[in-house]
Design an enzyme around this catalytic site. Sequence first.
Site, PDB file in Angstrom:
ATOM      1  N   ASP A  88       2.568   5.400  -7.295  1.00  0.00           N
ATOM      2  CA  ASP A  88       3.842   5.301  -6.590  1.00  0.00           C
ATOM      3  C   ASP A  88       5.045   5.195  -7.510  1.00  0.00           C
ATOM      4  OD1 ASP A  88       2.766   5.231  -3.907  1.00  0.00           O
ATOM      5  OD2 ASP A  88       1.917   3.322  -4.491  1.00  0.00           O
ATOM      6  N   HIS A 143      -2.484  -2.591  -9.911  1.00  0.00           N
ATOM      7  CA  HIS A 143      -3.436  -1.989  -8.977  1.00  0.00           C
ATOM      8  C   HIS A 143      -4.674  -2.858  -8.927  1.00  0.00           C
ATOM      9  CE1 HIS A 143      -5.890   1.058  -7.005  1.00  0.00           C
ATOM     10  NE2 HIS A 143      -4.740   1.630  -6.675  1.00  0.00           N
ATOM     11  N   HIS A 146       0.874  -1.193   0.000  1.00  0.00           N
ATOM     12  CA  HIS A 146       0.000   0.000   0.000  1.00  0.00           C
ATOM     13  C   HIS A 146       0.905   1.235   0.000  1.00  0.00           C
ATOM     14  CE1 HIS A 146      -3.344   2.542   0.647  1.00  0.00           C
ATOM     15  NE2 HIS A 146      -3.731   2.203   1.867  1.00  0.00           N
TER      16      HIS A 146
HETATM   17  C1  LIG Z   1      -1.224  -3.419  -6.096  1.00  0.00           C
HETATM   18  C2  LIG Z   1      -1.303  -4.947  -6.004  1.00  0.00           C
HETATM   19  C3  LIG Z   1      -1.122  -5.370  -4.540  1.00  0.00           C
HETATM   20  C4  LIG Z   1      -2.693  -5.391  -6.503  1.00  0.00           C
HETATM   21  O1  LIG Z   1      -2.830  -6.755  -6.229  1.00  0.00           O
HETATM   22  P1  LIG Z   1      -4.072  -7.632  -6.730  1.00  0.00           P
HETATM   23  O2  LIG Z   1      -5.211  -6.772  -7.131  1.00  0.00           O
HETATM   24  O3  LIG Z   1      -4.319  -8.654  -5.695  1.00  0.00           O
HETATM   25  O4  LIG Z   1      -3.540  -8.255  -8.084  1.00  0.00           O
HETATM   26  P2  LIG Z   1      -2.928  -9.687  -8.254  1.00  0.00           P
HETATM   27  O5  LIG Z   1      -1.852  -9.913  -7.245  1.00  0.00           O
HETATM   28  O6  LIG Z   1      -4.051 -10.681  -8.290  1.00  0.00           O
HETATM   29  O7  LIG Z   1      -2.271  -9.566  -9.686  1.00  0.00           O
HETATM   30  C5  LIG Z   1      -2.796 -10.154 -10.897  1.00  0.00           C
HETATM   31  C6  LIG Z   1      -1.652 -10.763 -11.673  1.00  0.00           C
HETATM   32  O8  LIG Z   1      -0.655  -9.778 -11.970  1.00  0.00           O
HETATM   33  C7  LIG Z   1       0.585 -10.089 -11.347  1.00  0.00           C
HETATM   34  N1  LIG Z   1       1.104  -8.843 -10.760  1.00  0.00           N
HETATM   35  C8  LIG Z   1       0.386  -7.894 -10.113  1.00  0.00           C
HETATM   36  N2  LIG Z   1       1.187  -6.870  -9.775  1.00  0.00           N
HETATM   37  C9  LIG Z   1       2.423  -7.200 -10.208  1.00  0.00           C
HETATM   38  C10 LIG Z   1       3.649  -6.534 -10.133  1.00  0.00           C
HETATM   39  N3  LIG Z   1       3.759  -5.337  -9.576  1.00  0.00           N
HETATM   40  N4  LIG Z   1       4.723  -7.138 -10.657  1.00  0.00           N
HETATM   41  C11 LIG Z   1       4.615  -8.339 -11.245  1.00  0.00           C
HETATM   42  N5  LIG Z   1       3.453  -9.026 -11.349  1.00  0.00           N
HETATM   43  C12 LIG Z   1       2.373  -8.452 -10.830  1.00  0.00           C
HETATM   44  C13 LIG Z   1       0.249 -11.121 -10.278  1.00  0.00           C
HETATM   45  O9  LIG Z   1       1.365 -11.936 -10.010  1.00  0.00           O
HETATM   46  C14 LIG Z   1      -0.893 -11.836 -10.919  1.00  0.00           C
HETATM   47  O10 LIG Z   1      -0.362 -12.714 -11.891  1.00  0.00           O
HETATM   48  P3  LIG Z   1      -1.044 -14.167 -12.126  1.00  0.00           P
HETATM   49  O11 LIG Z   1      -2.474 -13.895 -12.479  1.00  0.00           O
HETATM   50  O12 LIG Z   1      -0.253 -14.799 -13.221  1.00  0.00           O
HETATM   51  O13 LIG Z   1      -0.921 -14.888 -10.809  1.00  0.00           O
HETATM   52  C15 LIG Z   1      -0.228  -5.601  -6.905  1.00  0.00           C
HETATM   53  O14 LIG Z   1      -0.408  -5.193  -8.250  1.00  0.00           O
HETATM   54  C16 LIG Z   1       1.177  -5.283  -6.425  1.00  0.00           C
HETATM   55  O15 LIG Z   1       1.704  -5.986  -5.563  1.00  0.00           O
HETATM   56  N6  LIG Z   1       1.839  -4.210  -6.999  1.00  0.00           N
HETATM   57  C17 LIG Z   1       3.148  -3.793  -6.544  1.00  0.00           C
HETATM   58  C18 LIG Z   1       3.023  -2.981  -5.252  1.00  0.00           C
HETATM   59  C19 LIG Z   1       2.489  -1.583  -5.510  1.00  0.00           C
HETATM   60  O16 LIG Z   1       2.936  -0.875  -6.395  1.00  0.00           O
HETATM   61  N7  LIG Z   1       1.512  -1.184  -4.673  1.00  0.00           N
HETATM   62  C20 LIG Z   1       0.961   0.166  -4.717  1.00  0.00           C
HETATM   63  C21 LIG Z   1      -0.462   0.165  -5.100  1.00  0.00           C
HETATM   64  S1  LIG Z   1      -1.015   1.853  -5.282  1.00  0.00           S
END
Ligand SMILES: CC(C)(COP(=O)(O)OP(=O)(O)OC[C@H]1O[C@@H](n2cnc3c(N)ncnc32)[C@H](O)[C@@H]1OP(=O)(O)O)[C@@H](O)C(=O)NCCC(=O)NCCS
Length: 475
Positions: free
Chosen positions: A392, A336, A297
């Site tokens: 971010d 996201h 987050h």
């Molecule tokens: C923001 C976040 C937590 C959202 O998570 P979520 O909605 O649960 O999305 P998921 O984890 O289900 O992601 C869907 C797919 O994309 C992939 N993915 C998502 N974000 C990714 C990232 N930053 N890098 C690489 N792969 C990513 C996941 O591994 C998943 O792949 P799969 O379907 O093959 O298993 C996630 O995108 C993330 O961890 N991003 C990096 C941290 C970040 O920048 N957070 C700030 C948010 S404002």
Amino acid sequence: MGQPTATPDSVNSLTVHDNRTGKVYNIPIVDNSIPATAFKTIQAPRAPGEREENETEKGLRVSDKGFLNTAVLRSEITFIDGDAGILRYRGYPIEQLALHSSHLETAYLLIYGSLPTKPQFKIFETEVLHHGVTHADAEQFCRSFRYDAHPMAILTSAFAYLGSYYGEANPSLQGQSLYTRGNAASLEIMDKQIYRLIGKATTLAAMAYRVRQGREFVTPPTGLSYTGSFLYQMDHLGEENYTPNPILEKALDVLFLLHADHEMNASSTTVLQTGSSLVDPYSAIAAGCASLYGPLHGGANEAVIRMLISIGKPENVPAFLEAVKKREKVLSGFGHRVYKTSDPRSFIVRKTADEVFKITGKDELLETAMALHAAAMKDEYFIKRKLAPNVDFWSGLIYRAMGFPLDFFPVLFAVPRVVGWLAHWRQMMLQEGGVKIWRPRQIYVGASKRDYVPIDERVAVEGLRKGPSAISHSG
Ligand SMILES: CC(C)(COP(=O)(O)OP(=O)(O)OC[C@H]1O[C@@H](n2cnc3c(N)ncnc32)[C@H](O)[C@@H]1OP(=O)(O)O)[C@@H](O)C(=O)NCCC(=O)NCCS
């Protein structure tokens, strides 16, 4: 929903056929949502051999691990269309607000629902800035932390600590309807806490910064803007007539405005969950602050810089992306839960970065960031998963260029987000029908009833995760 019937009441309903019992149910659709409680009346006898913990005869439960599709309240505050990359505060597009408004004016908008007139804004701004001053004991509190304490640990604790000063603002002491009555007296108490929390957020954050720099604390100045005052409290070292650089002050204000709210994110939900017990707002904001601290987050802007440092230079980007695709690494600042295209804030942040770099000089990580961005945006892995930059990705580069320490980045997210937390908290306190404590359900998959076994008769259950870890001790 009444008794099961085979005829839908209207087109605005969902017809559910329970194949277990053959019964048909009509569930109303209101605002394109169905009430989860309606499913509770869909009951069936327990199947032979089925676990009693399934509680099948007590009605269906709605399962949604991680709140992927559960609307927890009705809100008038912020609208996001994640597919189209749209973000609006109270109906106003974020791009217009970033261009024309200020963080404090936007705070007024988010909390009270409309843009203020000049006199309305004057009162709000004066109150917020007036309440920036903290009790002198807060200094002692901040100094009680270790020299290397993470500033988010200080800020989170400081919000909870602050509440201990305001017994008149505590429903545990003053009665549980303190904030839910909605009459003039109740609103006055509520607004005072709103002024205090927004006003003191910058002061506490600046103190969390200065304590680690070994600097004396600075009393909030008069005559400066909200972000101007914040920068002053961070950076003033006794110079005569010190004023923060206006371009940096404006850039920070834009970043604050962009971070002010983002509807039902993890920290806002935490504030509402905590606030639903009718605890005082200081404790609820402290809980939100703790939630924001996490790397998924508010910690992501810090993680982006650590990632860019680890990549080092543009030539290393392809190897890094290969590691991401093999799931050995995460591309921080991408992806996201809601946006399936670029986060609209990321464009404004990118533009703001250029303004800041004109003053501070380009950040040495910018080239790597740009190479990473370009490569990821045309890579099949990220395109297929609709992963694009979030707010971010670029903001960390601005904070770094402005000289903020890396671990201070989440603080720069938390301070403006206090506004959104309070807007949601206030809306919930005043919502029609009062506040209902947030008490989700679970699907119990643990052991069925078993009898206690005396210690001498037990067979050891061993293995990874099956008991406490053996740990090594240092000196
Ligand atoms: C923001 C976040 C937590 C959202 O998570 P979520 O909605 O649960 O999305 P998921 O984890 O289900 O992601 C869907 C797919 O994309 C992939 N993915 C998502 N974000 C990714 C990232 N930053 N890098 C690489 N792969 C990513 C996941 O591994 C998943 O792949 P799969 O379907 O093959 O298993 C996630 O995108 C993330 O961890 N991003 C990096 C941290 C970040 O920048 N957070 C700030 C948010 S404002």
